[in-house]
Design a protein around this motif. Sequence first.
Motif, mmCIF file in Angstrom:
data_model
loop_
_atom_site.group_PDB
_atom_site.id
_atom_site.type_symbol
_atom_site.label_atom_id
_atom_site.label_comp_id
_atom_site.label_asym_id
_atom_site.label_seq_id
_atom_site.Cartn_x
_atom_site.Cartn_y
_atom_site.Cartn_z
ATOM 1 N N UNK A 220 7.763 15.411 -15.323
ATOM 2 C CA UNK A 220 8.017 14.239 -14.273
ATOM 3 C C UNK A 220 6.701 13.739 -13.625
ATOM 4 N N UNK A 221 6.044 14.840 -13.453
ATOM 5 C CA UNK A 221 4.654 14.609 -12.632
ATOM 6 C C UNK A 221 3.687 13.741 -13.052
ATOM 7 N N UNK A 222 3.579 13.557 -14.399
ATOM 8 C CA UNK A 222 2.960 12.595 -14.945
ATOM 9 C C UNK A 222 3.331 11.278 -14.368
ATOM 10 N N UNK A 223 4.497 10.801 -14.628
ATOM 11 C CA UNK A 223 5.041 9.571 -14.334
ATOM 12 C C UNK A 223 5.176 9.421 -12.649
ATOM 13 N N UNK A 224 5.310 10.432 -11.779
ATOM 14 C CA UNK A 224 5.187 10.421 -10.747
ATOM 15 C C UNK A 224 3.854 10.036 -9.985
ATOM 16 N N UNK A 225 2.773 10.674 -10.596
ATOM 17 C CA UNK A 225 1.622 10.477 -9.869
ATOM 18 C C UNK A 225 1.227 8.991 -10.329
ATOM 19 N N UNK A 226 1.588 8.549 -11.526
ATOM 20 C CA UNK A 226 1.223 7.092 -12.270
ATOM 21 C C UNK A 226 1.930 6.248 -11.111
ATOM 22 N N UNK A 227 3.160 6.140 -10.855
ATOM 23 C CA UNK A 227 3.763 5.393 -9.668
ATOM 24 C C UNK A 227 3.058 5.466 -8.421
ATOM 25 N N UNK A 228 2.814 6.655 -8.031
ATOM 26 C CA UNK A 228 2.031 6.698 -6.766
ATOM 27 C C UNK A 228 0.747 6.110 -6.792
ATOM 28 N N UNK A 229 -0.045 6.221 -7.762
ATOM 29 C CA UNK A 229 -1.370 5.897 -7.892
ATOM 30 C C UNK A 229 -1.294 4.092 -7.805
ATOM 31 N N UNK A 230 -0.236 3.610 -8.654
ATOM 32 C CA UNK A 230 -0.095 2.325 -8.973
ATOM 33 C C UNK A 230 -0.061 1.375 -7.457
ATOM 34 N N UNK A 231 0.580 2.455 -6.556
ATOM 35 C CA UNK A 231 0.940 1.647 -5.256
ATOM 36 C C UNK A 231 -0.024 2.181 -4.071
ATOM 37 N N UNK A 232 -0.742 3.261 -4.204
ATOM 38 C CA UNK A 232 -1.560 3.702 -3.037
ATOM 39 C C UNK A 232 -3.054 2.927 -3.393
ATOM 40 N N UNK A 233 -3.392 2.879 -4.507
ATOM 41 C CA UNK A 233 -4.770 2.223 -4.664
ATOM 42 C C UNK A 233 -4.932 0.862 -4.373
ATOM 43 N N UNK A 234 -4.060 -0.010 -4.648
ATOM 44 C CA UNK A 234 -4.041 -1.591 -4.167
ATOM 45 C C UNK A 234 -4.014 -1.361 -2.614
#
Length: 800
Positions: A220-234
């Motif tokens: 789950x961590x892989x999906x979790x950090x992807x979702x996090x990055x897609x929101x944080x970086x923009x």
Amino acid sequence: MTGISRAERFFEGALRYWWLVLLAGVALIAATAMSLPMLTKDTSADAFIDADEPALVYKERVEEIFGLTDPIVIAVINRGEDGVFTPDNLALVERLTRAVERLPQVDPDRVVSLATENNIVGTEDGLIVEGFLDPDTEGFQAPLGTRARAEEVSAAIADFPLYQGGLVGRRGTATLIIAEILDDDLATAAYDAVMALVAAETIPEGTQVHVAGEGAVAGYLSTYIDNDASRLNPMAGLIITIVLLVAFVSLRAAILPNIIVLATVLGSFGLMAASGTSFFVITNGLVVNLIGIAVADSIHILSAYYTVLRDDPAISKRNAVARAMAQMWRPVTLTTITTVAGFLALSASSVMPPISAFGLFGALGVALAWLYSMTLLPALLTVWPTRRIPYPFGQRKDGTQRRNAAERLMTALGRVVLASPKPVVAAGGVLTLVALAGASQLVVNEDRIENFKPSEPVYMADKAINADTDGIYNLDVLIETSRPGGLYDPEMLRRIEALQVFMESLEGVGGTTSIVDYVKQLHRAVNEGRPDFYTIPDDADLVAQLFFLYGASADPTDFEEEVDFDYQRALVRAQVSTGQYTNNKEIVPALEDYLRTTFNDEAATATATGRITVNYYWVRGIDQSTLLSVLLAFVAVTVAAIIVFRSLTAGLLAAMPVGLSVLLVYAVMGFAGIPLGVGTSMFAAIAIGLSIDFAIHALDRIRDIGRSEGLGPQALMALYPETGRALFFNFIAVAGGFGVLMTSDVPPLIKFGSLVAVAVSVAFIASVTLLPALVTLLKPKALLAPEPKEAAHASCPQTA
């Protein structure tokens, strides 16, 4: 060209070929970014420990011998009167087990549950070995699917200590389905598939189904950090853009820094992919780091450029860019050197590969940001179609310079500081003493499940399962006897039994399992189930016969998770209910001491391993590596400052705000009870590299003032309107960028971002208050104009 510095002449010459600079910049961006599709993620806990660490080597050996990996654990929990022993719950376990066995990511022979395990009872004719949920049985009289059968299964579990606490909770409220994943790279797909199976099931009323375990966490961590990055970086990019628009009220000043940021990020992660370095959990914070760093250089260069245009309206655009670069190349280069030093210190001192990679590619990213700021940004400024001076740098109708709110704020601050330098320094001293007291209370702790917010299903599952069972964290011991068949020896089995008793006495250990538990159950079964025969036989031949008898009645491979084919190596597995390092640091050393002093001899050796042991060893290095990284980073940036200012005094002055900022953050952690963990351990080295930027820009400007006007309070007021303004927006950009991490869904990144933001804030404030106050009081010679040399030959007095 008379009166033009060499730096300005160099940039003027280079900008004649702006098109070549742009082509080279675009080519470099493309070359570094082309490897991005090759970037891979690694969310496993083993990524945080060196591949040669013995604890990890033995864990991998256990996986090879016994086929045990970090599993996905499905728990069926019912805290009602009958617990999980109802027809509906047992049917659910059966359905889920068979569905999990069919998943392509799961080893079907390595799924363990009540639907796969056997009960062992004795009869006059020998043994009955049959599944708890088999439809046709000899030992269970009631039909499957009836309440009577559920009660029989409950009674059988109560009479089989091996399954108590692990497979079934000791209160009967939970039972587990444990699935081994075929490949760690399939963890995400396996977790998603298991969650889909659970979602599609009809869950009996009052029953909960949870999915946890290290396999689930990694998946789950892989999906979790992807979702996090897609929101944080923009979001970080948006905040930086807003800061730029507020600071400059210019579209040009908002667009061009973002191009530098994009080039820096693409280059850094492209180099990461090209080198074969994986994207780890903490790598998610690197983008925000690079955004804040890259935009800080642009802010100072743009401020200088607009100031040149304001002061010399007739100057050509290319000459204005060249003059601005001539003013800023030195402080920007100096801050780059010190920031790179901070990142490299983090990389060199960390024992954890993800943090080491973070430091290395952070340093490369800072270097790329400097390169693009020195080349691509001035070229883009040169070809920008207009030379309009933004509103904050314009003049009023009467010809006087316009003062915006930031300049007025910084000027007012300067008046207060320079009017009362002694109270400012005294306040800094008191704050340092308080910070030392708080920092002394800092403790080290880490728990992998804390990578998730408490509201996440995998987090809640972990807590629920560990509350109703002996625990799902594994503490393993690999037993290796000196000869094949060594595990038939009753004395050896008793030593293992004593080891299990010792392990169960350790804090947090709920229960243990080994081949000894099977031997005792078999011994009792062949003796009419009498409790007094739940012992290890005294005869090695009888032990061997018990295993032979079991193999004749059931599948002999049922023991393959506890003993190897030659009965020479065995695994003892303890269930631990918490992954907290504060608990692990007590039990792992105690276990290793017992094995070294009590168990190991020529006949057999035992080695501690398993998830608990591996995590203990990589977390153990946090406190040592943190201290080393802080010292290295602090020494590196101090030495760099001493070299660039060519003065010990100036270098120490530059380091003062940095030391205070890091010390104060450690104090906040100590007073607030925030432990030193993965996310919080690496903030200091990065904060040092970032924080000294403020001191260097301030000190560089103070030196210019000192050499021309002296270091009196009136002269030092010149620091605040322009340099102070640029530092203010630099601070807002960097602190705002890291502040974005406070909205992350990954708690370690929240702590990391907030701590860096606090450290940067303290460094900025100290650089524009404590530093000028100290300079005013000390008036260091290194910041003043050199005294003229005495005449070579003094005049001789006249004689009579």
